[in-house]
Scaffold this motif. Sequence first.
Motif, PDB file in Angstrom:
ATOM      1  N   TYR B  93       0.848  -1.208   0.000  1.00 15.75           N
ATOM      2  CA  TYR B  93       0.000   0.000   0.000  1.00 15.75           C
ATOM      3  C   TYR B  93       0.877   1.249   0.000  1.00 15.75           C
ATOM      4  N   SER B  94       1.901   1.252   0.864  1.00 22.65           N
ATOM      5  CA  SER B  94       2.797   2.418   0.911  1.00 22.65           C
ATOM      6  C   SER B  94       3.556   2.574  -0.397  1.00 22.65           C
ATOM      7  N   THR B  95       4.075   1.471  -0.912  1.00 18.72           N
ATOM      8  CA  THR B  95       4.906   1.532  -2.118  1.00 18.72           C
ATOM      9  C   THR B  95       4.091   1.940  -3.341  1.00 18.72           C
ATOM     10  N   LYS B  98       1.404   5.540  -1.783  1.00 19.59           N
ATOM     11  CA  LYS B  98       1.860   6.673  -0.976  1.00 19.59           C
ATOM     12  C   LYS B  98       3.243   7.160  -1.401  1.00 19.59           C
ATOM     13  N   SER B  99       3.899   6.410  -2.259  1.00 18.64           N
ATOM     14  CA  SER B  99       5.287   6.738  -2.572  1.00 18.64           C
ATOM     15  C   SER B  99       5.373   7.835  -3.640  1.00 18.64           C
ATOM     16  N   ASP B 345      -2.615   8.279   9.946  1.00 22.39           N
ATOM     17  CA  ASP B 345      -1.676   7.616   9.035  1.00 22.39           C
ATOM     18  C   ASP B 345      -1.990   6.120   9.005  1.00 22.39           C
ATOM     19  N   SER B 347      -0.779   3.611   7.349  1.00 23.83           N
ATOM     20  CA  SER B 347       0.292   2.608   7.383  1.00 23.83           C
ATOM     21  C   SER B 347       0.837   2.445   8.808  1.00 23.83           C
ATOM     22  N   GLN B 348       0.898   3.557   9.563  1.00 21.92           N
ATOM     23  CA  GLN B 348       1.345   3.472  10.957  1.00 21.92           C
ATOM     24  C   GLN B 348       0.374   2.628  11.757  1.00 21.92           C
ATOM     25  N   ASN B 499       8.162   8.282   5.581  1.00 22.55           N
ATOM     26  CA  ASN B 499       7.765   6.901   5.792  1.00 22.55           C
ATOM     27  C   ASN B 499       8.537   6.338   6.996  1.00 22.55           C
TER      28      ASN B 499
END
Lengths: 250, 576
Positions: B93-95, B98-99, B345, B347-348, B499
């Motif tokens: 998800y982050s990659t 959000k990247s 956030d 991902s956190q 991140n």
Amino acid sequence: MIRTEQLTKAFGGVRAVDGLNLDIAAGEFFAFLGPNGAGKTTTIKLLTGLLKPTSGRALICGHDIQQAPMEARKQIAYVPDLPFLYDKLAPLEFMHFIGQLYGMDRAIVERASAELFDVFDLNGTREKLIETLSHGTRQRLVIASALLHNPKVIIIDEPMVGLDPRSARVVKDVLKERSRNGATVFLSTHILHVAEELADRIGILNHGKLIAVGTMDELRAASGVVGALEDAFLSLTREEEEAPVEPASE
Amino acid sequence: MTAPTFFRVLMDLHLHMAQRRLGSLKQQSRLMLAVIMLFVLGYWVAGYALFRAGFWYLTKFPGLGGLLMDRMLYLFFAFLFLMLVFSNMIIGYSTLFKSQETQWMMTLPVRHTDVFRWKLVETALLASWAFLFLSAPFMLAYGNVRDVSWSFYLKALLLFVPFIVIPASVGLLVILFVTRYLHRQLFKWALFGLGTLAIIGAVLLVRPMDAGQLQQAEMISSMNQLLHNSRLALQPLLPSYWVASSMIAWGEGWGGRGLFFFLVLVSNAAMAVLLCAVASSRLFYDGWSRNHSQGPFRFGVTVLDREFAVRPRSSGLDRLLRLWPWLHPSTRALMVKDIRIFWRDTSQWSQFVIFFGLLGLYVLNLRNVSYDWSNEFWVSFVSFLNLGASSMTLATLTTRFVFPQFSMEGKRLWIVGMVPYGMKRVLLEKFWLSSAWSVGITLTLTLLSSWMLKLPAWMTVLFSATVVLMSFALCGIAVGVGALFPNFSTGSTANRYDNPAKIVSGFGGTFCFVLSLVYIVLVILAEALPVYWGVGVGSGRPWGIVLSWIFVSGLSLLAIVVPMSLALKKVGEMEM
């Protein structure tokens, strides 16, 4: 070169861009102005294909960015307000990488990089790691790398932020020269005197709608203000602020 | 640009940057590098020794040794598979969404599906390397006890390739569907719900063997219970089953059967990649665009919000913090800011849910344990194991969530640094806030686990006091080292250090974790040795426990004061 037809983007219940119609010719320097939250960055993301429009379409060099994204993006140089760089590369390595991504010949990349490094005063930093460079130097590198493949359309979001006067002058000169040589420049900025100095035409966006577009004289006439762009801009956006806000129908 | 060229160019780039990163290690302190290397080697050696001892113990069960060892392998890979799916979901998800790099790639003359495929590879590697690193001693120990030939290890490595591809594809498929069809706010709640369901399911389905019975003469029924409870890992449709079956077969020298399961694994990995490719061509760009176009979400209510911003919460949090009138208003403002940022956030939050879920699962499962408390060995062993497990998890939590706090201020540091009381107050606020939630979590879990283990009162008090001290000390280490070795982005271009997972993966994060582990080992040794030497509470010679407590208190005080005072000195002199 850049054409939008009833381009609309709704976020939730609000239209960030609302029925935008633009037609920007080859070699034209177009400045895109608007208050914060007017929808400028959303428009740019729609033009570059980063966002999908809710309705309408955007064409780059005649290619619909949604239907033929590869053809359209080959012609674009996009410099966002928060650009991305690889910190562990040196500027010259980054240029080579960009050249490879655009399928450019190594010799051409070498030559173009050398020219761009001269113009943007990057020769002293070509071997240093990007992570060690100052903000202004990074910004110059980003713009130089965006111009490497000789794009026909340059879309640039707030390029002057953080640049010293000399660097800002260089950026302005380079963009103007590219425009004179046939490239279309679409510049989004809050710095009105930059728009006034460089743009052939200026578009003003407010609440997602294009409230005025034209040359400086045409904008003055539309606003009924005689003077600098700042006065015309404030007059036009103030009028718009007083009009009621229409929510999206979806 | 064609996909192979795009991949080759990016591969060259990342190899080049990896070389640079390795080269930059030379600039780090040799002492610290040595400490980290020692820690890595120590983990491998200790892990190998423990796993090997465990496997040898299992082989001693007459007629069941081999079966139990194999079952361990099935369980291990089933657990690994589950963790890899979760890990891939979070990192994916982050990659993908959000990247800044992905956003930049989406403007290049490259197909979106090629960007997705590259990110699939990146996610699979990022999500899997740590698990493989941690599982290496397990595999080596298994191979040693099974007395396999060297080619077994090569085959095991070969098996890992398709094995990590499947959870990566499954994880990213889930993310593709979620981002395409669910609002990202709803995703947070969905993940929370999924985590809760997983914990409930695991509590209901996974019942560890009653260790008390092991002591008694009911070995056969205990073994039956163990084998019955772990049967879920034997589902033949699980990729973990194929990899374990192949490994067992190759270990036994049954080449044909091993090859069969290897090919099952490879073909399913290929199918998973194919499904991912098809799904990405239909869902990725739509999901990307939706993910970056969403306004705030309210259940069943369309929100009209001119600025598309999350409305400032009514001051419920403020009101809560006002219950502590001695909190300075600026400290309260910082606390509100940190709590809100954390909550918003995804991902956190999602990683916190997983950590917390695992800890909760561990504690909830303690209810199944009924030890013979008249046996001193079990009292000491289980109690200190419990303390060790809880504190290790706490160290992971503080390193992962507290250490990056200072670095995450990044280029916004001046905003909080310019408040009248300056950076020192910021740092102290982070220490107190993190200590408060750490104490809250660990004390609750310790009291709960002590109650479930039916520990005597003195032991409950001892462990509760210890975890309170440890919470403060570990937060002191994390906040202090976080400020001493911050991981900032150096400019205003895309701030990759927004991140927190990447902040932790730097040198400072590793150092923080190593320091935390050293502290934990020293505390547990200090408390366990008096019991071992027979000078503990129940021995009639309790001076040992008093001495150990003085040592633990002093050590904890040092762990708080040294890093915090060095950090306070540093931030006091910091130029913003």
